[in-house]
Design an enzyme around this catalytic site. Sequence first.
Site, PDB file in Angstrom:
ATOM      1  N   GLU A  92       0.823  -1.208   0.000  1.00 13.38           N
ATOM      2  CA  GLU A  92       0.000   0.000   0.000  1.00 13.38           C
ATOM      3  C   GLU A  92       0.854   1.253   0.000  1.00 13.38           C
ATOM      4  O   GLU A  92       1.924   1.282   0.588  1.00 13.38           O
ATOM      5  CB  GLU A  92      -0.865   0.018   1.267  1.00 13.38           C
ATOM      6  CG  GLU A  92      -1.822  -1.142   1.334  1.00 13.38           C
ATOM      7  CD  GLU A  92      -2.490  -1.267   2.701  1.00 13.38           C
ATOM      8  OE1 GLU A  92      -2.584  -0.257   3.423  1.00 13.38           O
ATOM      9  OE2 GLU A  92      -2.925  -2.374   3.014  1.00 13.38           O
ATOM     10  N   CYS A 105       3.116   8.255   1.628  1.00 11.42           N
ATOM     11  CA  CYS A 105       3.549   7.287   2.630  1.00 11.42           C
ATOM     12  C   CYS A 105       3.778   5.966   1.903  1.00 11.42           C
ATOM     13  O   CYS A 105       2.867   5.439   1.265  1.00 11.42           O
ATOM     14  CB  CYS A 105       2.456   7.135   3.691  1.00 11.42           C
ATOM     15  SG  CYS A 105       2.761   5.791   4.855  1.00 11.42           S
ATOM     16  N   CYS A 112       5.618  -7.847   7.540  1.00 12.56           N
ATOM     17  CA  CYS A 112       6.562  -7.356   8.545  1.00 12.56           C
ATOM     18  C   CYS A 112       6.754  -8.453   9.582  1.00 12.56           C
ATOM     19  O   CYS A 112       5.846  -9.241   9.827  1.00 12.56           O
ATOM     20  CB  CYS A 112       5.977  -6.107   9.204  1.00 12.56           C
ATOM     21  SG  CYS A 112       7.050  -5.332  10.430  1.00 12.56           S
ATOM     22  N   CYS A 116       4.231  -6.128  16.225  1.00 11.97           N
ATOM     23  CA  CYS A 116       3.515  -5.195  17.113  1.00 11.97           C
ATOM     24  C   CYS A 116       2.045  -5.607  17.222  1.00 11.97           C
ATOM     25  O   CYS A 116       1.392  -5.899  16.220  1.00 11.97           O
ATOM     26  CB  CYS A 116       3.620  -3.762  16.598  1.00 11.97           C
ATOM     27  SG  CYS A 116       5.314  -3.158  16.518  1.00 11.97           S
ATOM     28  N   CYS A 119      -0.861  -3.749  15.198  1.00  8.90           N
ATOM     29  CA  CYS A 119      -0.628  -3.418  13.790  1.00  8.90           C
ATOM     30  C   CYS A 119      -1.151  -4.505  12.845  1.00  8.90           C
ATOM     31  O   CYS A 119      -0.964  -5.697  13.087  1.00  8.90           O
ATOM     32  CB  CYS A 119       0.867  -3.214  13.577  1.00  8.90           C
ATOM     33  SG  CYS A 119       1.297  -2.754  11.899  1.00  8.90           S
ATOM     34  N   CYS A 333      -1.906   1.447   8.199  1.00 10.32           N
ATOM     35  CA  CYS A 333      -1.083   0.625   7.328  1.00 10.32           C
ATOM     36  C   CYS A 333      -1.429  -0.854   7.426  1.00 10.32           C
ATOM     37  O   CYS A 333      -1.678  -1.382   8.492  1.00 10.32           O
ATOM     38  CB  CYS A 333       0.401   0.856   7.590  1.00 10.32           C
ATOM     39  SG  CYS A 333       0.883   0.625   9.292  1.00 10.32           S
TER      40      CYS A 333
HETATM   41  N1  SAH Z   1       7.788  -0.335  11.120  1.00 10.54           N
HETATM   42  C1  SAH Z   1       7.882   1.083  11.270  1.00 10.54           C
HETATM   43  C2  SAH Z   1       7.108   1.887  10.247  1.00 10.54           C
HETATM   44  C3  SAH Z   1       5.740   1.444   9.814  1.00 10.54           C
HETATM   45  S1  SAH Z   1       4.360   1.707  10.851  1.00 10.54           S
HETATM   46  C4  SAH Z   1       7.509   1.486  12.665  1.00 10.54           C
HETATM   47  O1  SAH Z   1       7.162   0.621  13.454  1.00 10.54           O
HETATM   48  O2  SAH Z   1       7.630   2.647  12.993  1.00 10.54           O
HETATM   49  C5  SAH Z   1       4.084   3.426  10.955  1.00 10.54           C
HETATM   50  C6  SAH Z   1       3.498   3.842  12.301  1.00 10.54           C
HETATM   51  O3  SAH Z   1       2.142   3.397  12.438  1.00 10.54           O
HETATM   52  C7  SAH Z   1       4.243   3.254  13.496  1.00 10.54           C
HETATM   53  O4  SAH Z   1       4.395   4.219  14.496  1.00 10.54           O
HETATM   54  C8  SAH Z   1       3.298   2.160  13.941  1.00 10.54           C
HETATM   55  O5  SAH Z   1       3.534   1.797  15.266  1.00 10.54           O
HETATM   56  C9  SAH Z   1       1.966   2.826  13.703  1.00 10.54           C
HETATM   57  N2  SAH Z   1       0.810   1.924  13.703  1.00 10.54           N
HETATM   58  C10 SAH Z   1       0.734   0.639  13.309  1.00 10.54           C
HETATM   59  N3  SAH Z   1      -0.509   0.157  13.468  1.00 10.54           N
HETATM   60  C11 SAH Z   1      -1.238   1.155  13.987  1.00 10.54           C
HETATM   61  C12 SAH Z   1      -2.591   1.282  14.367  1.00 10.54           C
HETATM   62  N4  SAH Z   1      -3.435   0.255  14.271  1.00 10.54           N
HETATM   63  N5  SAH Z   1      -3.000   2.470  14.863  1.00 10.54           N
HETATM   64  C13 SAH Z   1      -2.145   3.513  14.945  1.00 10.54           C
HETATM   65  N6  SAH Z   1      -0.869   3.459  14.591  1.00 10.54           N
HETATM   66  C14 SAH Z   1      -0.403   2.290  14.122  1.00 10.54           C
END
Ligand code: SAH
Length: 346
Positions: A92, A105, A112, A116, A119, A333
């Site tokens: 995306e 973006c 990944c 997390c 995510c 994302c």
């Molecule tokens: N892997 C990298 C970049 C991609 S995610 C990272 O972890 O920073 C980009 C941002 O979106 C990160 O801060 C991630 O923690 C956040 N993110 C992921 N899922 C999310 C969600 N469901 N709600 C809000 N932020 C989210």
Amino acid sequence: MKEDIKSLTLPQLSETFREMGQPAYRAKQVYEWLHGKRALSFAGMSNLPKELRGALEERFSIAALSCLRRQVSGLDGTEKLLLGLPDGQSVEAVLMRYKYGNTVCISTQVGCRMGCRFCASTLGGLVRGLTPGEMIDEVYAMERFCGEKVGGVVLMGIGEPLDNYENVLRFLTILSSAEGMNLSLRHVSLSTCGLVPEIDRLAGERLGLTLSVSLHAPDDETRKAIMPIARRYPLPELMAACRRYFERTGRRVSYEYALIAGKNDSPMQAKKLCALLAGQNCHVNLIPVNEVAERDCRRGSREAIERFQHLLVRGGLNATIRRELGSDISAACGQLRRETAAEEGM
Ligand code: SAH
């Protein structure tokens, strides 16, 4: 599969051309065709000899991502594209319109492996890293399909950029090259969940980009519960790396903090965050968590979010609540890729 010629930096392309017995100026011509004029075929490179075009055709591909799905937000014009990669995978990219210009973006990996808990991108694990050519074509594809100029790039889509370090670095070199888009890395942000050795490595490159660190918790206990990476790099190590990054680059670090109701949004946690970041020249970006169907993460009330921000500001931090764009098009994302995969039974 043939190598995507867009993955090569100009010095790499020049070296390849030298090996092919071609003069250096030819490499520059081809590079300008690819990154300046956005040529999608060798056949159209009219100032090259026919034999050279043939030789390039035989050795390289020009990967052009296809647009599999396109969503436009009715609220703010944010556009999200699901882009098809040459091997059938998809990622995306999102176009965000701001008063001062458009920012895209982009994704850096297919899936990944950071795990997390909140995510969507990590649910199916890591498939592979994107090549530099695929990443640069996410930016070009956005301009192609949306007909808009892009003035900024954030590496905040699917994937962990520092888990695909070499390719991301080559991508940044190409993005900022004078013969290509010539985009100043001052207009680029890279977001990481906190890979300490790679943060140090990045600081050493002195690129001038903004480092965004996904913090999401003020202490290791809370952080470990939502981010497995915290077990490998606990907060004292991560904070030390962020301080070193600032010392070496002079660029203040930006921290992302997704507020998840009942997990990391209490007044006590706000106070702890103030203590953790006290004295650091930094910025805290508060993000109301995007609720993901498969994840047990709820968003708190607007009041709770504002209260948290207020406590940070009172505690001396520079903290803002991220303006949400594209909230009607599942712009968090990884969501569109998953939805599409589910619909297609992949
Ligand atoms: N892997 C990298 C970049 C991609 S995610 C990272 O972890 O920073 C980009 C941002 O979106 C990160 O801060 C991630 O923690 C956040 N993110 C992921 N899922 C999310 C969600 N469901 N709600 C809000 N932020 C989210």
